[in-house]
Design an enzyme around this catalytic site. Structure first.
Site, short mmCIF file in Angstrom:
data_model
loop_
_atom_site.label_atom_id
_atom_site.label_comp_id
_atom_site.label_asym_id
_atom_site.label_seq_id
_atom_site.Cartn_x
_atom_site.Cartn_y
_atom_site.Cartn_z
N LYS A 171 0.85 -1.19 0.00
CA LYS A 171 0.00 0.00 0.00
C LYS A 171 0.89 1.25 0.00
O LYS A 171 1.51 1.60 0.99
CB LYS A 171 -0.90 0.06 1.24
CG LYS A 171 -1.90 1.21 1.11
CD LYS A 171 -2.43 1.70 2.44
CE LYS A 171 -1.63 2.79 3.06
NZ LYS A 171 -1.62 4.08 2.34
N GLU A 244 10.52 1.27 10.01
CA GLU A 244 11.60 2.16 9.55
C GLU A 244 11.05 3.58 9.67
O GLU A 244 10.24 4.00 8.84
CB GLU A 244 11.96 1.86 8.09
CG GLU A 244 12.66 0.53 7.89
CD GLU A 244 14.07 0.53 8.44
OE1 GLU A 244 14.68 1.60 8.58
OE2 GLU A 244 14.56 -0.57 8.75
N CYS A 278 14.82 9.95 5.13
CA CYS A 278 14.87 9.61 6.55
C CYS A 278 16.27 9.80 7.10
O CYS A 278 16.47 10.32 8.18
CB CYS A 278 14.39 8.18 6.76
SG CYS A 278 15.28 6.98 5.77
N GLU A 373 12.47 16.71 13.38
CA GLU A 373 12.87 16.27 12.04
C GLU A 373 12.24 17.24 11.03
O GLU A 373 11.02 17.28 10.90
CB GLU A 373 12.35 14.85 11.78
CG GLU A 373 12.73 14.37 10.39
CD GLU A 373 12.13 13.01 10.01
OE1 GLU A 373 10.95 12.78 10.28
OE2 GLU A 373 12.88 12.20 9.43
P1 NAD Z 1 3.24 8.70 7.45
O1 NAD Z 1 3.57 8.02 8.70
O2 NAD Z 1 2.31 9.85 7.46
O3 NAD Z 1 2.62 7.70 6.36
C1 NAD Z 1 3.30 6.55 5.91
C2 NAD Z 1 2.30 5.54 5.38
O4 NAD Z 1 1.46 5.09 6.47
C3 NAD Z 1 1.33 6.04 4.30
O5 NAD Z 1 1.15 5.00 3.36
C4 NAD Z 1 0.05 6.28 5.10
O6 NAD Z 1 -1.13 6.19 4.29
C5 NAD Z 1 0.09 5.15 6.10
N1 NAD Z 1 -0.68 5.36 7.34
C6 NAD Z 1 -1.10 6.53 7.87
N2 NAD Z 1 -1.77 6.30 9.03
C7 NAD Z 1 -1.74 4.96 9.24
C8 NAD Z 1 -2.22 4.10 10.27
N3 NAD Z 1 -2.86 4.58 11.34
N4 NAD Z 1 -2.00 2.77 10.17
C9 NAD Z 1 -1.32 2.27 9.12
N5 NAD Z 1 -0.84 3.03 8.10
C10 NAD Z 1 -1.04 4.36 8.15
O7 NAD Z 1 4.68 9.09 6.88
P2 NAD Z 1 5.01 10.03 5.65
O8 NAD Z 1 4.71 11.43 6.07
O9 NAD Z 1 4.38 9.45 4.42
O10 NAD Z 1 6.60 9.84 5.50
C11 NAD Z 1 7.55 10.66 6.08
C12 NAD Z 1 8.21 9.97 7.27
O11 NAD Z 1 8.76 8.70 6.89
C13 NAD Z 1 9.38 10.76 7.82
O12 NAD Z 1 9.33 10.81 9.22
C14 NAD Z 1 10.60 9.93 7.39
O13 NAD Z 1 11.74 10.12 8.17
C15 NAD Z 1 10.07 8.55 7.44
N6 NAD Z 1 10.87 7.64 6.62
C16 NAD Z 1 11.67 6.68 7.23
C17 NAD Z 1 12.49 5.86 6.46
C18 NAD Z 1 13.40 4.81 7.08
O14 NAD Z 1 13.87 3.94 6.35
N7 NAD Z 1 13.67 4.85 8.36
C19 NAD Z 1 12.50 6.00 5.08
C20 NAD Z 1 11.70 6.98 4.51
C21 NAD Z 1 10.88 7.79 5.29
#
Ligand code: NAD
Length: 469
Positions: A171, A244, A278, A373
């Site tokens: 997803k 992650e 990230c 962040e």
């Molecule tokens: P987010 O947490 O808002 O969303 C990520 C995903 O989770 C989306 O697909 C979203 O639809 C889904 N989601 C939202 N609410 C949910 C729930 N309650 N249950 C299950 N799924 C849900 O993150 P974002 O804003 O899309 O991404 C940015 C963040 O991701 C930053 O903090 C970044 O550092 C982190 N990130 C981490 C890594 C890593 O490898 N550590 C890599 C890339 C990004």
């Protein structure tokens, strides 16, 4: 406008187009440029049922045959990199060269992971007993991805799940679903029906996946706040999780560096994908002897940054979505109240979510741009006199993804790196991942690791066979 009919979900080997749709914005213009179908509970149930049906035959295939399919997938992905990268740039905003690189890395890392043997280990074999540790696939993995690197962050967990004998449901983020859906068309050609399913959908679809009793494991990449919700929801069925999450990576620059060379590398590591990485450098701690010179060199780099949509000379794209754009602007305004901003190449005002790359000095540890962040091309440079103080400040956070130390003295730098409370501590580099090197976060930056044997066996259940002879 690209019509919803040109995209479809992938369920049980079929292209499926339910009536509900998602609108996708091009962040370089701020306007909707495409629609795609969106999955709800019925499509999720169908995908889970298909994945469960496909699981016995897929697990029985064995590692070598599964690796062959993954290699075929990587080949097709690379052959379509040109069109996929344009679509990725349109929905995500990163310069097209960085989109190509993301797709190429996805292909390389996925093939790299299939070279890692997962073997049984004989723990004891004597006259009385035989004890063996082996690994069994879990079943169905749900893969939930964010909007900053939608291809790479889907392909890593997908390859891990498939190679180890699991079926998968991906997803993507509702902000960036399109390239993943297109990749679904390639997956459909390569893998048996049901082995991989692709469902675009909103946050609520992610939440349904974490609670679904037919899913055995969740790989989640995203923010810390959502990661905590995912883990809490997975507890209901004791799903395995790999999380992650976000980071607030510190780079500690010691006094003996070549300032101009390090400035180039640090600027890139802080602003690639407009800082929406990230493991981007998010705070720079510079020794007082080189602090001023480093700031000057970083501002010079910021002045070279270029933007222009799909133009290959572009180095800096927009912020991916309006919510994140507003957040970066808010952090920048807060930084302007407490410190000094030195802006780089001005981003022409107008449409799109562009932010001018900015070096910020004069901030304290508690200021928001240092403590949070930022996920944008605006970063603080902080001064230190004693390296012990720099280490303590770098570690004074709930984040623990990665960090780096920069020095000509490799032994000293390595000793400092070892004291960073992070999953990866680099020396004289930042942001390197490899198929056979585990990557992941300490503290609130995650649970578990991706890549390498450690990452792959996170998609498997250890099983002991214990025989009394
Ligand atoms: P987010 O947490 O808002 O969303 C990520 C995903 O989770 C989306 O697909 C979203 O639809 C889904 N989601 C939202 N609410 C949910 C729930 N309650 N249950 C299950 N799924 C849900 O993150 P974002 O804003 O899309 O991404 C940015 C963040 O991701 C930053 O903090 C970044 O550092 C982190 N990130 C981490 C890594 C890593 O490898 N550590 C890599 C890339 C990004």
């Amino acid at each position: 406008m690209t019509d919803a009919t040109s995209f479809s979900l992938l369920i049980d080997g079929q292209a499926v187009t339910p009536a509900a749709t998602l609108e996708v914005v091009n962040p370089a213009t701020g306007r909707v440029f495409a629609r795609c179908p969106a999955a709800g509970p019925a499509e999720l149930d169908a995908a889970v049922a298909a994945a469960r049906r496909a699981f016995p035959a897929w697990r029985a295939l064995g590692f070598a045959a599964r690796a062959e399919r993954i290699a075929r997938f990587a080949e097709l992905l690379s052959s379509q990199a040109e069109t996929l990268s344009r679509l990725l740039t349109q929905e995500q905003g990163k310069p097209v060269g960085q989109s190509k690189e993301e797709i190429a890395r996805g292909a390389t890392l996925s093939v790299g992971m299939t070279k890692i043997p997962i073997e049984s280990e004989v723990i004891l074999d004597n006259a009385e007993r035989y004890i063996e540790l082996r690994y069994q696939p879990l079943g169905v993995a749900g893969i939930i991805t964010p909007w900053n690197a939608p291809v790479n962050l889907a392909i890593g967990p997908l390859t891990s799940a498939l190679y180890t004998g699991n079926c998968a449901i991906i997803k993507p983020s509702p902000f960036t679903p399109l390239t993943t859906l297109r990749i679904g068309e390639i997956l459909r050609e390569v893998f048996p029906a049901g082995v991989v399913n692709v469902l675009a959908g909103g946050d609520e679809l992610g939440a349904l996946m974490t609670a679904h009793p037919g899913i055995d494991k969740i790989s989640f990449t995203g923010s810390v706040a959502t990661g905590k919700k995912v883990m809490a929801s997975c507890a209901g069925t004791l799903k395995r999780v790999t999380l992650e999450l976000g980071g607030n990576d510190a780079a500690i620059v010691l006094e003996d560096v070549d300032v101009n060379d390090v400035a180039k590398k640090l600027f890139f590591a802080a602003t690639v994908n407009s800082g929406q990485v990230c493991m981007a450098v998010k705070r720079i701690y510079a020794h007082e002897k080189i602090y001023d010179a480093l700031c000057v060199a970083l501002v010079a780099e910021a002045r070279k940054a270029r933007r222009d949509g799909l133009d290959p000379a572009t180095t800096l794209g927009p912020i991916q979505n309006r919510r994140q754009f507003e957040r970066v602007c808010e952090l920048k305004a807060d930084a302007a109240r407490h410190g000094q901003l030195q802006e780089g190449q001005a981003i022409p005002a107008g449409e799109g979510y562009f932010v001018t790359p900015t070096v910020v000095t004069g901030l304290a540890e508690a200021d928001r741009l240092v403590a949070e962040e930022q996920f944008g091309p605006v970063f603080p440079v902080l001064k230190f006199t004693d390296v012990e103080d720099a280490i303590a400040r770098a570690n004074n956070t709930r984040f623990g993804l990665s960090g780096s130390v920069w020095s000509r003295d490799l032994a000293r730098a390595q000793a400092v790196a070892a004291r960073l409370e992070v999953g990866t501590a680099w020396v004289n580099q930042h942001r390197l991942t490899m198929a056979n090197v585990p990557f992941g976060g300490a503290k609130e930056s995650g649970i578990g690791r991706t890549y390498a044997h450690m990452g792959l066996t996170a998609y498997m259940e250890p099983q002991v066979i214990s025989v009394l002879k």
